[in-house]
Write a protein that holds these residues in place. Structure first.
Motif, mmCIF file in Angstrom:
data_model
loop_
_atom_site.group_PDB
_atom_site.id
_atom_site.type_symbol
_atom_site.label_atom_id
_atom_site.label_comp_id
_atom_site.label_asym_id
_atom_site.label_seq_id
_atom_site.Cartn_x
_atom_site.Cartn_y
_atom_site.Cartn_z
ATOM 1 N N ASN A 65 39.467 33.853 12.245
ATOM 2 C CA ASN A 65 38.473 34.118 11.193
ATOM 3 C C ASN A 65 37.147 33.433 11.512
ATOM 4 O O ASN A 65 36.074 33.985 11.246
ATOM 5 C CB ASN A 65 38.995 33.641 9.840
ATOM 6 N N GLU A 66 37.237 32.227 12.050
ATOM 7 C CA GLU A 66 36.010 31.521 12.407
ATOM 8 C C GLU A 66 35.231 32.291 13.473
ATOM 9 O O GLU A 66 34.004 32.442 13.377
ATOM 10 C CB GLU A 66 36.352 30.113 12.913
ATOM 11 N N LEU A 67 35.947 32.800 14.479
ATOM 12 C CA LEU A 67 35.275 33.584 15.515
ATOM 13 C C LEU A 67 34.678 34.870 14.933
ATOM 14 O O LEU A 67 33.574 35.276 15.287
ATOM 15 C CB LEU A 67 36.261 33.921 16.635
ATOM 16 N N LYS A 68 35.410 35.514 14.028
ATOM 17 C CA LYS A 68 34.916 36.743 13.417
ATOM 18 C C LYS A 68 33.659 36.484 12.591
ATOM 19 O O LYS A 68 32.649 37.194 12.713
ATOM 20 C CB LYS A 68 35.997 37.375 12.550
ATOM 21 N N HIS A 69 33.712 35.466 11.744
ATOM 22 C CA HIS A 69 32.569 35.171 10.885
ATOM 23 C C HIS A 69 31.355 34.733 11.712
ATOM 24 O O HIS A 69 30.208 35.078 11.377
ATOM 25 C CB HIS A 69 32.954 34.085 9.878
ATOM 26 N N ARG A 70 31.611 33.982 12.777
ATOM 27 C CA ARG A 70 30.505 33.574 13.640
ATOM 28 C C ARG A 70 29.858 34.785 14.305
ATOM 29 O O ARG A 70 28.630 34.872 14.425
ATOM 30 C CB ARG A 70 31.007 32.598 14.695
ATOM 31 N N ALA A 71 30.700 35.739 14.727
ATOM 32 C CA ALA A 71 30.170 36.937 15.370
ATOM 33 C C ALA A 71 29.382 37.795 14.380
ATOM 34 O O ALA A 71 28.399 38.431 14.754
ATOM 35 C CB ALA A 71 31.321 37.741 15.976
ATOM 36 N N ILE A 72 29.828 37.823 13.104
ATOM 37 C CA ILE A 72 29.113 38.605 12.100
ATOM 38 C C ILE A 72 27.757 37.974 11.782
ATOM 39 O O ILE A 72 26.735 38.658 11.694
ATOM 40 C CB ILE A 72 29.961 38.737 10.825
ATOM 41 N N PRO B 29 26.143 38.552 22.263
ATOM 42 C CA PRO B 29 27.213 39.098 23.111
ATOM 43 C C PRO B 29 28.366 38.119 23.306
ATOM 44 O O PRO B 29 29.531 38.513 23.319
ATOM 45 C CB PRO B 29 26.488 39.403 24.424
ATOM 46 N N GLU B 30 28.056 36.823 23.441
ATOM 47 C CA GLU B 30 29.106 35.839 23.659
ATOM 48 C C GLU B 30 30.007 35.713 22.424
ATOM 49 O O GLU B 30 31.239 35.668 22.538
ATOM 50 C CB GLU B 30 28.491 34.470 23.988
ATOM 51 N N ASN B 31 29.401 35.673 21.227
ATOM 52 C CA ASN B 31 30.188 35.531 20.007
ATOM 53 C C ASN B 31 31.038 36.767 19.739
ATOM 54 O O ASN B 31 32.198 36.659 19.324
ATOM 55 C CB ASN B 31 29.272 35.270 18.809
ATOM 56 N N VAL B 32 30.468 37.935 19.934
ATOM 57 C CA VAL B 32 31.219 39.161 19.703
ATOM 58 C C VAL B 32 32.374 39.281 20.698
ATOM 59 O O VAL B 32 33.498 39.650 20.329
ATOM 60 C CB VAL B 32 30.288 40.390 19.803
ATOM 61 N N GLN B 33 32.129 38.934 21.956
ATOM 62 C CA GLN B 33 33.201 39.017 22.944
ATOM 63 C C GLN B 33 34.309 38.010 22.645
ATOM 64 O O GLN B 33 35.499 38.315 22.827
ATOM 65 C CB GLN B 33 32.656 38.774 24.347
ATOM 66 N N ALA B 34 33.943 36.837 22.172
ATOM 67 C CA ALA B 34 34.960 35.839 21.833
ATOM 68 C C ALA B 34 35.897 36.371 20.751
ATOM 69 O O ALA B 34 37.125 36.191 20.826
ATOM 70 C CB ALA B 34 34.290 34.543 21.373
ATOM 71 N N ASN C 180 41.027 39.105 19.068
ATOM 72 C CA ASN C 180 41.568 40.276 18.393
ATOM 73 C C ASN C 180 42.548 41.011 19.311
ATOM 74 O O ASN C 180 43.596 41.504 18.864
ATOM 75 C CB ASN C 180 40.430 41.202 17.973
ATOM 76 N N LYS C 181 42.230 41.081 20.582
ATOM 77 C CA LYS C 181 43.138 41.693 21.546
ATOM 78 C C LYS C 181 44.433 40.896 21.648
ATOM 79 O O LYS C 181 45.522 41.460 21.723
ATOM 80 C CB LYS C 181 42.462 41.771 22.915
ATOM 81 N N GLN C 182 44.297 39.580 21.612
ATOM 82 C CA GLN C 182 45.485 38.730 21.658
ATOM 83 C C GLN C 182 46.395 38.985 20.461
ATOM 84 O O GLN C 182 47.626 39.049 20.586
ATOM 85 C CB GLN C 182 45.057 37.256 21.693
#
Length: 274
Positions: free
Chosen positions: A84-91, A96-101, A106-108
């Motif tokens: 969730n932290e990665l998702k919210h950071r990307a939003i 590009p780095e945040n979205v890819q993270a 998500n793939k995992q």
């Protein structure tokens, strides 16, 4: 000579009484002493030194505590919080780095879900008692066979209910209750198809089509605690015990009536959805 005598007389005049004793340093002495040896000064007694503390046993250094192992629930919650932290950071900051993270995590999660589903499927193959397909087939052919068997069971339940208890249909004046008239038509068709008897009861004495022998309520509904139910409604009444089982109110189709009678009369609570 004279000087010597004078000194003797002087000494005699100051001689101590016979009973007097000279003391020197706390002890009696004889004769005349011009001086005593000085009494030695007593050293003040010093308090004994406190006992030396016993040497402490060398403490064994404690091993650093091992990190507490997380439970499965705690591990999942920690991973979810991380994702969730990665998702919210990307939003909020869609670099590009945040979205890819977030895409990586998500793939995992998708891969983990796929592995779980694969193991679930294999366990289900080896444990047929857990497979819903056994009790309710999922294929088209199996569904058709299941439905035919279910229809036969429901019709048999209707006939048994009519023989063991009584089916009643309660209605209001059909001029005001159009649903009551439609329900009477459906029940008349079922009566003719399955050979069951249905007693129609009017709340106000008004007649209704399809049931010319309808009776007026004269306290029967009050005795069965059915007077305040919305009309039309259908119920099963056991004449021996007086037990009442409502099938439902409002307009019910033939399929609904068959299913509900089958459920309340034939299926123990909880077994239908096992």
């Amino acid at each position: 000579m004279l000087k010597t005598v004078s000194i003797a007389l002087l000494l005699a005049s100051v001689a101590l009484p016979a009973h007097a004793r000279l003391t020197c340093n706390g002890e009696e002495v004889d004769g005349w002493h011009f001086y005593c040896d000085p009494e030695p000064v007593k050293e003040p007694e010093l308090a004994p030194p406190p006992p030396e503390p016993e040497p402490k046993a060398e403490e064994t250094p404690k091993d650093p505590e091992e990190p507490k192992e997380l439970s499965a629930t705690e591990e999942i919650e920690a991973f979810r919080a991380y994702a969730n932290e990665l998702k919210h950071r990307a939003i909020l900051d869609p670099t590009p780095e945040n979205v890819q993270a977030y895409m990586e995590v998500n793939k995992q999660m998708s891969q983990q879900a796929a592995r779980f589903a694969a193991v679930w499927q294999r366990v289900l193959f080896g444990a047929p008692h857990l497979d819903a397909n056994v009790s309710r087939p999922l294929t088209q052919m199996g569904t058709n066979i299941y439905q035919d068997q279910r229809n036969a069971a429901e019709q048999a339940a209707l006939r048994r209910a009519a023989q063991e208890a009584g089916l009643i249909f309660v209605y209001d004046d059909p001029v005001d209750c159009r649903l009551c008239l439609a329900q009477a038509q459906i029940l008349d068709a079922m009566r003719n198809a399955y050979g069951v008897e249905i007693l129609a009861v009017s709340t106000d004495g008004s007649p209704i089509g399809y049931f010319p022998n309808a009776v007026q309520n004269e306290g029967q509904l009050e005795a069965l605690n059915l007077v305040d139910k919305p009309r039309p409604f259908i119920a099963i009444v056991d004449p021996a015990s007086g037990e009442t089982q409502l099938i439902g109110g409002g307009l019910l189709t033939e399929d609904q009536i068959l299913e509900r009678i089958y459920v309340v009369r034939e299926i123990p609570i909880g077994e239908r959805f096992e």
